[in-house]
Design a protein around this motif. Structure first.
Motif, PDB file in Angstrom:
ATOM      1  N   ALA A  91       0.827  -1.203   0.000  1.00  0.00           N
ATOM      2  CA  ALA A  91       0.000   0.000   0.000  1.00  0.00           C
ATOM      3  C   ALA A  91       0.862   1.255   0.000  1.00  0.00           C
ATOM      4  CB  ALA A  91      -0.933   0.007   1.213  1.00  0.00           C
TER       5      ALA A  91
ATOM      6  N   ILE B 104      -2.941   4.257   0.163  1.00  0.00           N
ATOM      7  CA  ILE B 104      -3.619   3.687   1.332  1.00  0.00           C
ATOM      8  C   ILE B 104      -5.137   3.529   1.135  1.00  0.00           C
ATOM      9  CG2 ILE B 104      -4.198   4.197   3.751  1.00  0.00           C
ATOM     10  CD1 ILE B 104      -1.338   5.617   3.786  1.00  0.00           C
TER      11      ILE B 104
ATOM     12  N   ALA C  51       0.835  -4.399   9.590  1.00  0.00           N
ATOM     13  CA  ALA C  51      -0.522  -4.445  10.147  1.00  0.00           C
ATOM     14  C   ALA C  51      -0.490  -4.115  11.632  1.00  0.00           C
ATOM     15  CB  ALA C  51      -1.139  -5.823   9.937  1.00  0.00           C
TER      16      ALA C  51
ATOM     17  N   GLN D  39      -9.869   2.814   8.027  1.00  0.00           N
ATOM     18  CA  GLN D  39      -9.488   3.605   9.195  1.00  0.00           C
ATOM     19  C   GLN D  39      -8.174   3.089   9.764  1.00  0.00           C
ATOM     20  OE1 GLN D  39     -12.361   1.832  12.298  1.00  0.00           O
ATOM     21  NE2 GLN D  39     -13.729   3.232  11.203  1.00  0.00           N
ATOM     22  N   PHE D  40      -7.321   4.035  10.203  1.00  0.00           N
ATOM     23  CA  PHE D  40      -6.158   3.644  10.990  1.00  0.00           C
ATOM     24  C   PHE D  40      -6.678   3.484  12.408  1.00  0.00           C
ATOM     25  CE2 PHE D  40      -2.495   4.400  13.712  1.00  0.00           C
ATOM     26  CZ  PHE D  40      -1.563   3.538  13.147  1.00  0.00           C
TER      27      PHE D  40
ATOM     28  N   MET E 199      -5.700  -1.980   6.071  1.00  0.00           N
ATOM     29  CA  MET E 199      -6.613  -1.136   5.301  1.00  0.00           C
ATOM     30  C   MET E 199      -6.734  -1.535   3.825  1.00  0.00           C
ATOM     31  SD  MET E 199      -5.545   2.532   7.075  1.00  0.00           S
ATOM     32  CE  MET E 199      -6.867   3.453   6.283  1.00  0.00           C
TER      33      MET E 199
ATOM     34  N   SER F 131       3.352  -3.791  12.950  1.00  0.00           N
ATOM     35  CA  SER F 131       4.022  -2.502  13.182  1.00  0.00           C
ATOM     36  C   SER F 131       3.547  -1.815  14.453  1.00  0.00           C
ATOM     37  CB  SER F 131       3.762  -1.563  11.996  1.00  0.00           C
ATOM     38  OG  SER F 131       2.365  -1.397  11.801  1.00  0.00           O
TER      39      SER F 131
ATOM     40  N   ALA G  82      -2.568  -1.269  17.357  1.00  0.00           N
ATOM     41  CA  ALA G  82      -3.881  -0.660  17.085  1.00  0.00           C
ATOM     42  C   ALA G  82      -4.526  -0.043  18.321  1.00  0.00           C
ATOM     43  CB  ALA G  82      -4.815  -1.684  16.421  1.00  0.00           C
TER      44      ALA G  82
ATOM     45  N   PHE H  13       3.756   2.853  15.010  1.00  0.00           N
ATOM     46  CA  PHE H  13       3.731   2.741  13.545  1.00  0.00           C
ATOM     47  C   PHE H  13       4.887   3.521  12.928  1.00  0.00           C
ATOM     48  CE2 PHE H  13       2.586   4.157   9.325  1.00  0.00           C
ATOM     49  CZ  PHE H  13       2.196   2.981   8.721  1.00  0.00           C
TER      50      PHE H  13
HETATM   51  O1  4EH Z   1      -1.844   1.432   4.501  1.00  0.00           O
HETATM   52  C1  4EH Z   1      -2.289   1.716   5.823  1.00  0.00           C
HETATM   53  C2  4EH Z   1      -1.159   2.268   6.662  1.00  0.00           C
HETATM   54  C3  4EH Z   1      -1.621   3.098   7.855  1.00  0.00           C
HETATM   55  S1  4EH Z   1      -2.384   4.622   7.457  1.00  0.00           S
HETATM   56  C4  4EH Z   1      -2.683   0.435   6.513  1.00  0.00           C
HETATM   57  N1  4EH Z   1      -1.407  -0.113   6.890  1.00  0.00           N
HETATM   58  C5  4EH Z   1      -0.515   0.984   7.215  1.00  0.00           C
HETATM   59  C6  4EH Z   1      -1.466  -1.219   7.890  1.00  0.00           C
HETATM   60  C7  4EH Z   1      -1.632  -0.828   9.342  1.00  0.00           C
HETATM   61  C8  4EH Z   1      -2.812  -0.413   9.953  1.00  0.00           C
HETATM   62  N2  4EH Z   1      -4.067  -0.195   9.472  1.00  0.00           N
HETATM   63  C9  4EH Z   1      -5.015   0.201  10.334  1.00  0.00           C
HETATM   64  C10 4EH Z   1      -0.663  -0.872  10.320  1.00  0.00           C
HETATM   65  N3  4EH Z   1      -1.207  -0.510  11.528  1.00  0.00           N
HETATM   66  C11 4EH Z   1      -2.526  -0.227  11.320  1.00  0.00           C
HETATM   67  C12 4EH Z   1      -3.565   0.196  12.181  1.00  0.00           C
HETATM   68  N4  4EH Z   1      -4.797   0.401  11.659  1.00  0.00           N
HETATM   69  N5  4EH Z   1      -3.371   0.388  13.505  1.00  0.00           N
HETATM   70  C13 4EH Z   1      -1.123   5.780   7.336  1.00  0.00           C
HETATM   71  C14 4EH Z   1       0.096   5.650   7.918  1.00  0.00           C
HETATM   72  N6  4EH Z   1       1.054   6.591   7.792  1.00  0.00           N
HETATM   73  C15 4EH Z   1       0.824   7.670   7.116  1.00  0.00           C
HETATM   74  C16 4EH Z   1      -0.387   7.841   6.514  1.00  0.00           C
HETATM   75  N7  4EH Z   1      -1.347   6.898   6.663  1.00  0.00           N
END
Ligand code: 4EH
Length: 231
Positions: free
Chosen positions: A8, A50, A77, A150-151, A172, A195, A198, A206
């Motif tokens: 992504a 993303i 993730a 959603q993050f 995502m 990473s 959540a 992250f």
């Molecule tokens: O591509 C998105 C990235 C975060 S958004 C999903 N990826 C990383 C996996 C991920 C994830 N998704 C949802 C890792 N941890 C996650 C989480 N919730 N807690 C992003 C990140 N950095 C800059 C801009 N957007």
């Protein structure tokens, strides 16, 4: 055979693109696609940007425009399961959309008519991953991965996703790849290295671990490409 490798974010595919031979760059549909080879195996690599919509677009183009017949996703993730720690690898046995909600009409979370809550990944690719892991002496976790736009940085939301979908990790993009590949009958595989967890520390963790975890996933995917090529 032509293998699509998708991530992504740039950080998720750079460690793969940098190890390819005979690199050819093509700009198409407002994105860059990297054709090349790894240990003699033809691959096409791209990061989608993303979220579910971009991931759907990129997966479709890798298959329909670049004629890939297998798709491997590499990335990071957030962990749901307590036994997933930062840097651990998880392979999806199925993918669901945690933000898809027409429960007002009596349907379960993640379900729309003519769809399915959880889309399974290809069993042969999972078996290759297990073989590669055992050769490397690595532990692979396997479980449901939940996808949504959603993050997630909130313990309550994360626990709800875990309980509702029996999911072990969240991200995502994975379920988009699953929808596209199952519709087009393309075997696919989703690998993620953790990473963050959540929770309220997610954005800090992250930022700290994106690069290192993305590399762990990328290196594993390249070993899988080599294993597929050697078959
Ligand atoms: O591509 C998105 C990235 C975060 S958004 C999903 N990826 C990383 C996996 C991920 C994830 N998704 C949802 C890792 N941890 C996650 C989480 N919730 N807690 C992003 C990140 N950095 C800059 C801009 N957007």
């Amino acid at each position: 055979m032509k293998i699509a490798i998708m991530g992504a974010m740039p950080e998720e595919v750079e460690p793969i693109v940098s190890q390819l031979d005979n690199l050819k760059k093509t700009v198409y549909a407002a994105n860059t696609y990297y054709e090349g080879s790894y240990k003699g195996q033809e691959v096409v690599v791209a990061y989608s940007k993303i979220g579910k919509v971009f991931a759907t677009l990129t997966a479709t183009i890798l298959i329909e425009k670049f004629n890939c017949d297998t798709l491997l996703f590499s990335g990071v993730a957030g962990a749901i399961s307590d036994d997933l720690k930062i840097g651990d690898l998880i392979i999806a046995d199925g993918l669901c959309q945690h933000d898809l909600d027409i429960t007002a009409f009596g349907h379960p979370y993640g379900f729309v008519p003519e769809g399915e809550v959880c889309i399974p990944t290809d069993v042969s690719l999972r078996n290759i991953a297990k073989e590669v892991a055992s050769n490397k002496g690595l532990t692979l976790k396997e479980g449901v991965i939940a996808t949504g736009d959603q993050f997630v940085a909130n313990a309550e939301r994360k626990d709800w996703i875990g309980d509702t979908f029996k999911a072990a990790a969240l991200e995502m993009e994975g379920a988009s790849v699953a929808v596209v590949c199952s519709a087009l009958d393309i075997p696919f595989f989703i690998l993620r290295a953790i990473s963050d967890s959540a929770d309220m520390d997610a954005s800090f963790n992250f930022d700290e671990f994106l690069e290192s975890s993305a590399k762990i996933s990328a290196n594993f995917i390249l070993s899988m490409v080599a294993a597929i090529q050697a078959e």
